[in-house]
Design an enzyme around this catalytic site. Structure first.
Site, PDB file in Angstrom:
ATOM      1  N   GLU A  58      11.315  -6.845  -0.067  1.00  0.00           N
ATOM      2  CA  GLU A  58      10.900  -8.223  -0.190  1.00  0.00           C
ATOM      3  C   GLU A  58       9.364  -8.305  -0.307  1.00  0.00           C
ATOM      4  O   GLU A  58       8.644  -7.595   0.373  1.00  0.00           O
ATOM      5  CB  GLU A  58      11.312  -8.934   1.090  1.00  0.00           C
ATOM      6  N   GLY A 113       0.833  -1.199   0.000  1.00  0.00           N
ATOM      7  CA  GLY A 113       0.000   0.000   0.000  1.00  0.00           C
ATOM      8  C   GLY A 113       0.857   1.233   0.000  1.00  0.00           C
ATOM      9  O   GLY A 113       2.085   1.148   0.004  1.00  0.00           O
ATOM     10  N   GLU A 151      -0.417   1.214  -6.862  1.00  0.00           N
ATOM     11  CA  GLU A 151       0.326   0.316  -5.984  1.00  0.00           C
ATOM     12  C   GLU A 151       0.254  -1.124  -6.503  1.00  0.00           C
ATOM     13  O   GLU A 151       1.246  -1.847  -6.492  1.00  0.00           O
ATOM     14  CB  GLU A 151      -0.237   0.375  -4.560  1.00  0.00           C
TER      15      GLU A 151
END
Lengths: 379, 379
Positions: free
Chosen positions: A258, A188, A204
């Site tokens: 990650e 987000g 996003e």
DNA sequence: ATAATAGTGTCTCTCAGACACTATCAC
DNA sequence: GTGATAGTGTCTGAGAGACACTATTAT
């Protein structure tokens, strides 16, 4: 409704040039039981520097540090009083007024300000003694006090589901920054100028998964606004739900951070299951929402590739609902569905033994009537 | 992602003192295909007055009118470029920077600003030619510019439904203030410090209807965030749904402003039906949501008084769904409902002719399974 | 052939919907 | 009694669920 007597005030204006007037106003407010958040009630130790320094200011702080601290005090007070003898407004005060005005805070002036680019509303020019009475309610005041409004940073967080190894999985990122650093969180980000929440969510989604948002369903879920939900401040997050076919790759996220597809049950109930912020709650809501959406809409097809078999579709239902369905009944129900849930093609899939299943495409329908019944079953 | 080449820029700074530099920068941007929203590209006709006047400015406009129009242009542009030769920042520019910074807009400076109370981020000091390249993406930029974030004012708007004269009605207030003054709008207000959106909605509900929020269901619907949805600026509104029994009185609203229970179909489709802001859209969503909630939850009882007959309950369904139901079947379905939809009491209601109907109370159940089927019927 | 998966036929039970019927009141 | 509203009985058809059965492939 008026502000309670136990309110707080921030005074702004040129402390260097008008310190006596500032002190006098401050005393008027404190005597009336109000808290004066700024300036501090103590001696000036250095008026030669760009920003006036008070005894209570840490000597090692830079001018900008002091100013930031002052801004913080201004923003957390109930109203702002501008001490401007002769109408004088300095550059710094003008900047502060811009911020404060943009936040919709209540502002009063000691005298009519000069050289301000805005018109000051009627009744906001008032001396300190009178303002105290207005606040206390004993004087109705020349104009109603504007109640303080919150200014918040809106964000969009996305619950992105997919099916991998016949299990429902959600995309989670490991946080690289300060609050909850190293913990898992939903992808987000902050809303940018000119963007709607939907726009932010689409951006996003594209940034995290490489999907161009055109084909993906993106559904708004809920807005989370508890004042203390984010330690960084007033951040209000709107959660979105997205659904996509198989993890296309291992998510080479655009950011270096990650990202991974995590099995949902595990991320909710397993060990190390706690997510950053209130994202655990959001994920739970997202899961429940998806479960009911499968009953009433054709979202399930969004989990599948362009061409899919009825068994693929059934696996989606089984993964999301968490229990097995009768293959025969499911097949009949889906194919005989009046509206366009699925559209038959003339292709079949040949892979492994058994009768080669027919391949279907998404239909045009969005809603499912009659719905797929979930009943009340045990996992 | 970078801002698209077809973006818009507002230039700020002292037009009086540095007009040549402003014009030069403006030309650089327009040549690159960007829109310069401010200043207008035309001659200065009067530089003696407090605010510089351009040929395109209406002569009868006041200084404050002109400034308000300029602010509007600044706020609607994609980024702001500060033309400040020698670092000079005037009072007006300082005020504008406060507003613009508080909104989280992207700001770039021609030179390091002097006398500004804030530290300017690395990499935002850039000449116009270079900025064009950064925007176009051909130059990665001197340093990672902090992605601009939006700062917004959150509000809660409430769709309050009730049944009056066997019709679905919604509480609307007539706006007394500037944007959309005199038009009907949903009740609602800004979030105050320390409040969640739910808290704001509860407070507004109490203020508008006198109901203490304890017993009332308050459900979050959707968050509306289109950048241009409110002319006052970046205001993001979360809609809530509340449902209550009969209009208790004619709503002596706490505020002096007018408030009234309006028939829903009329307020949506009738003449004079347009509501302020996007409240028409919100009301439509609220209605649709309520319709489907009646199928799956026990909300319908919230429309009824503490004691109600099955016919009362049926009238709720009929009013909301907009068509009649079979009284016999409805009665059986509701009463035989396994879970606690309604609880029978030993009282009856005696009023008028006919068999006196038994009175029921709300059950404890929230969800309805199996649901009340709405099918696909015509009104 | 055998194993495996796709897809169909068939039965039962539940429930929505239609509608006739009974019950209980005011007048 | 009549008229009105509340509530029940009964039938029908659609569909969910269970499960046996057929169809079509790989090996």
């Amino acid at each position: 409704m008026r502000i309670s007597t136990k309110g707080s005030v921030a005074l702004i204006g040129s402390f260097r040039q008008h310190y006596p007037e500032v002190r006098a106003a401050a005393r008027t407010f404190t005597d009336a039981g109000l808290t004066v958040k700024s300036p501090p009630i103590c001696r000036i130790v250095d008026r030669e520097r760009e920003f006036v320094r008070f005894e209570s200011d840490p000597p090692e702080a830079s001018d900008h540090d002091l100013q930031a601290a002052t801004m913080e005090k201004i923003f957390t007070s109930d109203l702002v009083y501008v001490v401007n003898p002769g109408g004088y407004i300095g550059r710094t005060t003008a900047y502060e007024l811009g911020c404060v005005h943009e936040r919709g805070m209540a502002v009063y002036y000691a005298e009519p300000p000069k050289d301000l680019p805005i018109a000051v509303p009627e009744g906001t020019i008032v001396d300190a003694r009178r303002l105290v009475e207005i606040i206390a309610g004993s004087d109705p005041g020349p104009a109603p006090v504007r109640r303080p409004r919150v200014s918040a940073q809106p964000t969009a967080d996305i619950v992105i589901f997919t099916i991998g190894s016949e299990q429902l999985r959600v995309l989670l990122v490991r946080r690289g920054k300060k609050p909850y650093r190293g913990m898992l969180a939903l992808p987000g980000g902050f809303v940018r100028p000119g963007e709607s929440l939907e726009g932010t969510a689409k951006r996003e989604l594209r940034e995290e998964t490489g999907l161009n948002g055109s084909g993906v369903r993106l559904e708004q879920l809920h807005t989370y606004s508890r004042p203390e939900r984010d330690p960084r401040g007033r951040i209000i997050s709107t959660a979105f739900l997205a659904v996509m076919p198989d993890p296309p790759e291992v998510t080479g996220a655009s950011d270096a951070r990650e990202a991974d597809w995590v099995e949902v049950e595990e991320s909710l109930w397993g060990p190390n299951s706690s997510l950053a912020f209130d994202h655990g709650e959001i994920l739970r809501h997202g899961l429940e929402h998806t479960r009911t959406r499968l009953e009433h809409t054709t979202v399930a097809t969004a989990f599948c590739d362009d061409l899919f078999t009825i068994t693929d579709l059934r696996k989606v239902y089984e993964a999301v609902w968490g229990y097995e369905l009768n293959p025969g009944n499911f097949h009949r129900k889906v194919v005989e569905e009046t509206a366009g849930f699925v559209v038959r093609t003339d292709k079949v899939r040949r892979s492994g033994p058994g009768k080669p299943p027919a391949l279907f495409r998404r239909g045009t329908a969005d809603l499912l009537y009659p719905p797929m019944m979930r009943g009340r079953r045990a996992p």
